[in-house]
Design a protein around this motif. Structure first.
Motif, PDB file in Angstrom:
ATOM      1  N   ASP A 191       4.593  -1.133 -11.123  1.00  0.00           N
ATOM      2  CA  ASP A 191       3.442  -1.723 -11.813  1.00  0.00           C
ATOM      3  C   ASP A 191       2.673  -2.693 -10.922  1.00  0.00           C
ATOM      4  O   ASP A 191       1.458  -2.786 -11.019  1.00  0.00           O
ATOM      5  CB  ASP A 191       3.893  -2.462 -13.076  1.00  0.00           C
ATOM      6  CG  ASP A 191       4.484  -1.523 -14.116  1.00  0.00           C
ATOM      7  OD1 ASP A 191       4.085  -0.344 -14.153  1.00  0.00           O
ATOM      8  OD2 ASP A 191       5.357  -1.974 -14.877  1.00  0.00           O
ATOM      9  N   ASP A 192       3.387  -3.442 -10.086  1.00  0.00           N
ATOM     10  CA  ASP A 192       2.766  -4.444  -9.220  1.00  0.00           C
ATOM     11  C   ASP A 192       3.319  -4.278  -7.802  1.00  0.00           C
ATOM     12  O   ASP A 192       4.390  -4.812  -7.472  1.00  0.00           O
ATOM     13  CB  ASP A 192       3.053  -5.847  -9.748  1.00  0.00           C
ATOM     14  CG  ASP A 192       2.269  -6.921  -9.032  1.00  0.00           C
ATOM     15  OD1 ASP A 192       2.003  -6.767  -7.820  1.00  0.00           O
ATOM     16  OD2 ASP A 192       1.938  -7.927  -9.678  1.00  0.00           O
ATOM     17  N   PRO A 193       2.620  -3.515  -6.957  1.00  0.00           N
ATOM     18  CA  PRO A 193       3.114  -3.239  -5.611  1.00  0.00           C
ATOM     19  C   PRO A 193       3.339  -4.487  -4.759  1.00  0.00           C
ATOM     20  O   PRO A 193       4.273  -4.514  -3.958  1.00  0.00           O
ATOM     21  CB  PRO A 193       2.033  -2.350  -4.991  1.00  0.00           C
ATOM     22  CG  PRO A 193       1.312  -1.763  -6.142  1.00  0.00           C
ATOM     23  CD  PRO A 193       1.384  -2.777  -7.240  1.00  0.00           C
ATOM     24  N   GLU A 194       2.521  -5.520  -4.942  1.00  0.00           N
ATOM     25  CA  GLU A 194       2.699  -6.754  -4.162  1.00  0.00           C
ATOM     26  C   GLU A 194       4.039  -7.416  -4.510  1.00  0.00           C
ATOM     27  O   GLU A 194       4.770  -7.850  -3.625  1.00  0.00           O
ATOM     28  CB  GLU A 194       1.547  -7.723  -4.415  1.00  0.00           C
ATOM     29  CG  GLU A 194       0.208  -7.253  -3.883  1.00  0.00           C
ATOM     30  CD  GLU A 194       0.133  -7.234  -2.364  1.00  0.00           C
ATOM     31  OE1 GLU A 194       0.802  -8.059  -1.705  1.00  0.00           O
ATOM     32  OE2 GLU A 194      -0.607  -6.383  -1.835  1.00  0.00           O
ATOM     33  N   GLU A 212       0.835  -1.213   0.000  1.00  0.00           N
ATOM     34  CA  GLU A 212       0.000   0.000   0.000  1.00  0.00           C
ATOM     35  C   GLU A 212       0.863   1.254   0.000  1.00  0.00           C
ATOM     36  O   GLU A 212       0.557   2.231  -0.683  1.00  0.00           O
ATOM     37  CB  GLU A 212      -0.938  -0.001   1.201  1.00  0.00           C
ATOM     38  CG  GLU A 212      -2.024  -1.045   1.120  1.00  0.00           C
ATOM     39  CD  GLU A 212      -2.843  -1.146   2.396  1.00  0.00           C
ATOM     40  OE1 GLU A 212      -2.555  -0.407   3.370  1.00  0.00           O
ATOM     41  OE2 GLU A 212      -3.770  -1.970   2.422  1.00  0.00           O
ATOM     42  N   TYR A 213       1.945   1.231   0.758  1.00  0.00           N
ATOM     43  CA  TYR A 213       2.868   2.364   0.782  1.00  0.00           C
ATOM     44  C   TYR A 213       3.477   2.579  -0.606  1.00  0.00           C
ATOM     45  O   TYR A 213       3.551   3.725  -1.088  1.00  0.00           O
ATOM     46  CB  TYR A 213       3.967   2.127   1.819  1.00  0.00           C
ATOM     47  CG  TYR A 213       5.022   3.196   1.811  1.00  0.00           C
ATOM     48  CD1 TYR A 213       4.780   4.429   2.417  1.00  0.00           C
ATOM     49  CD2 TYR A 213       6.247   2.993   1.189  1.00  0.00           C
ATOM     50  CE1 TYR A 213       5.740   5.431   2.397  1.00  0.00           C
ATOM     51  CE2 TYR A 213       7.211   3.981   1.165  1.00  0.00           C
ATOM     52  CZ  TYR A 213       6.953   5.195   1.776  1.00  0.00           C
ATOM     53  OH  TYR A 213       7.906   6.182   1.745  1.00  0.00           O
ATOM     54  N   LEU A 214       3.899   1.499  -1.249  1.00  0.00           N
ATOM     55  CA  LEU A 214       4.479   1.616  -2.588  1.00  0.00           C
ATOM     56  C   LEU A 214       3.457   2.132  -3.591  1.00  0.00           C
ATOM     57  O   LEU A 214       3.787   2.936  -4.475  1.00  0.00           O
ATOM     58  CB  LEU A 214       5.040   0.265  -3.036  1.00  0.00           C
ATOM     59  CG  LEU A 214       6.181  -0.295  -2.189  1.00  0.00           C
ATOM     60  CD1 LEU A 214       6.596  -1.667  -2.700  1.00  0.00           C
ATOM     61  CD2 LEU A 214       7.354   0.655  -2.123  1.00  0.00           C
ATOM     62  N   GLU A 215       2.223   1.697  -3.443  1.00  0.00           N
ATOM     63  CA  GLU A 215       1.147   2.183  -4.308  1.00  0.00           C
ATOM     64  C   GLU A 215       0.943   3.684  -4.108  1.00  0.00           C
ATOM     65  O   GLU A 215       0.786   4.447  -5.078  1.00  0.00           O
ATOM     66  CB  GLU A 215      -0.138   1.427  -3.991  1.00  0.00           C
ATOM     67  CG  GLU A 215      -1.177   1.500  -5.053  1.00  0.00           C
ATOM     68  CD  GLU A 215      -2.308   0.505  -4.833  1.00  0.00           C
ATOM     69  OE1 GLU A 215      -3.285   0.614  -5.586  1.00  0.00           O
ATOM     70  OE2 GLU A 215      -2.238  -0.346  -3.936  1.00  0.00           O
ATOM     71  N   ALA A 216       0.973   4.141  -2.866  1.00  0.00           N
ATOM     72  CA  ALA A 216       0.820   5.572  -2.578  1.00  0.00           C
ATOM     73  C   ALA A 216       1.988   6.374  -3.138  1.00  0.00           C
ATOM     74  O   ALA A 216       1.793   7.476  -3.673  1.00  0.00           O
ATOM     75  CB  ALA A 216       0.687   5.793  -1.076  1.00  0.00           C
TER      76      ALA A 216
END
Length: 70
Positions: A18-21, A4-8
């Motif tokens: 492209d794929d935070p997970e 979630e942090y990487l997505e933010a």
């Protein structure tokens, strides 16, 4: 969580992920591969604080080289 942090951070334009997970798992594995797993499997003693800092610094540098927004 880290994904979630990487997505933010991607939404803020700091990273290009492209794929935070997957990116989160890559970062965690880079950190744990030489620090946690040898201890877990009784191949090595716990790392020193200096070793932990050294490995984390490398992990951050590699991660940012791959995912820093251009």
């Amino acid at each position: 969580d880290l994904a979630e942090y990487l997505e933010a951070q991607t939404a803020a334009g700091v990273l290009t992920v492209d794929d935070p997970e997957v990116a989160a798992a890559q970062f965690m594995e880079t950190c744990q591969g030489t620090l946690f797993k040898p201890v877990l499997f009784n191949f090595a003693p716990p790392p020193s604080p200096e070793r932990v800092k050294h490995v984390i610094d490398i992990a951050v540098r590699v991660f940012m080289a791959a995912y820093r927004a251009k």
